[in-house]
Design a protein around this motif. Sequence first.
Motif, PDB file in Angstrom:
ATOM      1  N   GLU A   1       0.746  -1.079  -0.025  1.00  0.00           N
ATOM      2  CA  GLU A   1      -0.054   0.052   0.157  1.00  0.00           C
ATOM      3  C   GLU A   1       0.968   1.124   0.077  1.00  0.00           C
ATOM      4  O   GLU A   1       1.963   1.298   0.516  1.00  0.00           O
ATOM      5  CB  GLU A   1      -0.990   0.049   1.332  1.00  0.00           C
ATOM      6  N   ARG A   2       0.501   2.291  -0.604  1.00  0.00           N
ATOM      7  CA  ARG A   2       0.995   3.631  -0.227  1.00  0.00           C
ATOM      8  C   ARG A   2       1.094   4.040   0.903  1.00  0.00           C
ATOM      9  O   ARG A   2       0.106   3.725   1.751  1.00  0.00           O
ATOM     10  CB  ARG A   2       0.265   4.772  -1.257  1.00  0.00           C
ATOM     11  N   GLU A   3       2.143   4.428   1.314  1.00  0.00           N
ATOM     12  CA  GLU A   3       2.426   5.008   2.800  1.00  0.00           C
ATOM     13  C   GLU A   3       2.760   6.422   2.930  1.00  0.00           C
ATOM     14  O   GLU A   3       3.718   6.758   1.779  1.00  0.00           O
ATOM     15  CB  GLU A   3       3.528   4.100   3.594  1.00  0.00           C
ATOM     16  N   PHE A   4       2.361   6.868   3.994  1.00  0.00           N
ATOM     17  CA  PHE A   4       2.817   8.362   4.006  1.00  0.00           C
ATOM     18  C   PHE A   4       4.093   8.446   4.321  1.00  0.00           C
ATOM     19  O   PHE A   4       4.925   7.649   5.207  1.00  0.00           O
ATOM     20  CB  PHE A   4       2.006   9.005   5.325  1.00  0.00           C
ATOM     21  N   VAL A   5       4.745   9.574   3.963  1.00  0.00           N
ATOM     22  CA  VAL A   5       6.209   9.894   4.323  1.00  0.00           C
ATOM     23  C   VAL A   5       6.407  11.234   4.955  1.00  0.00           C
ATOM     24  O   VAL A   5       6.685  11.351   6.208  1.00  0.00           O
ATOM     25  CB  VAL A   5       6.942  10.097   3.002  1.00  0.00           C
ATOM     26  N   ALA A   6       5.728  12.223   4.432  1.00  0.00           N
ATOM     27  CA  ALA A   6       5.747  13.611   5.049  1.00  0.00           C
ATOM     28  C   ALA A   6       4.879  14.577   4.441  1.00  0.00           C
ATOM     29  O   ALA A   6       4.277  14.502   3.370  1.00  0.00           O
ATOM     30  CB  ALA A   6       7.288  14.355   4.732  1.00  0.00           C
ATOM     31  N   ALA A   7       4.610  15.589   5.206  1.00  0.00           N
ATOM     32  CA  ALA A   7       3.650  16.551   4.870  1.00  0.00           C
ATOM     33  C   ALA A   7       3.935  18.005   5.442  1.00  0.00           C
ATOM     34  O   ALA A   7       4.527  17.948   6.432  1.00  0.00           O
ATOM     35  CB  ALA A   7       2.178  16.134   5.132  1.00  0.00           C
ATOM     36  N   ILE A   8       3.377  18.834   4.705  1.00  0.00           N
ATOM     37  CA  ILE A   8       3.765  20.296   5.291  1.00  0.00           C
ATOM     38  C   ILE A   8       2.259  21.193   4.848  1.00  0.00           C
ATOM     39  O   ILE A   8       1.673  20.979   4.026  1.00  0.00           O
ATOM     40  CB  ILE A   8       4.895  21.089   4.466  1.00  0.00           C
ATOM     41  N   THR A   9       2.131  22.220   5.821  1.00  0.00           N
ATOM     42  CA  THR A   9       0.989  22.803   5.571  1.00  0.00           C
ATOM     43  C   THR A   9       1.099  24.021   4.544  1.00  0.00           C
ATOM     44  O   THR A   9       2.097  24.283   4.011  1.00  0.00           O
ATOM     45  CB  THR A   9       0.605  23.610   7.105  1.00  0.00           C
ATOM     46  N   GLY A  10       0.139  24.609   3.968  1.00  0.00           N
ATOM     47  CA  GLY A  10       0.123  25.804   3.234  1.00  0.00           C
ATOM     48  C   GLY A  10       0.956  26.963   3.337  1.00  0.00           C
ATOM     49  O   GLY A  10       1.765  27.322   2.673  1.00  0.00           O
ATOM     50  N   SER A  11       1.077  27.310   4.683  1.00  0.00           N
ATOM     51  CA  SER A  11       1.766  28.281   5.235  1.00  0.00           C
ATOM     52  C   SER A  11       3.247  27.759   5.637  1.00  0.00           C
ATOM     53  O   SER A  11       4.066  28.753   6.194  1.00  0.00           O
ATOM     54  CB  SER A  11       1.206  28.760   6.454  1.00  0.00           C
TER      55      SER A  11
END
Length: 123
Positions: free
Chosen positions: A44-54
């Motif tokens: 399955e596709r797994e989450f690595v990293a994310a960043i907010t719009g700001s």
Amino acid sequence: QVQPVESGGGLVQAGGSLRLACASSTVAFNNNGVGWFRQNPGNEREFVAAITGSASDRRYADSVRGRFTISRQKDTVLLQMNNLRTEDTALYYCAYRELGGAAMTESQYYKYWGQGTQVTVSP
């Protein structure tokens, strides 16, 4: 373009570094949450990293925290990957939300996905 474009993948030895880039010029990309995910065949596709719009908040998977850093500038989101391990080998995807600035870890919140860039880490 609406679909983000990833770049920067390649072959690297364990312990090495790569920097992935995700590019798009849309208003939604520049204002909303952007995430990186990865996937290997059969998994399955797994989450690595994310960043907010700001760029005020970042989130990381436990497996990459302390080794990967996500950042953003106009039209680009970067994923700096240090101290790479063989288990980091995967096809890495960038995605962004149509609405919402939060950095979500679940793929269902992301509407626009790139084609992916391959990262291969050799022993």
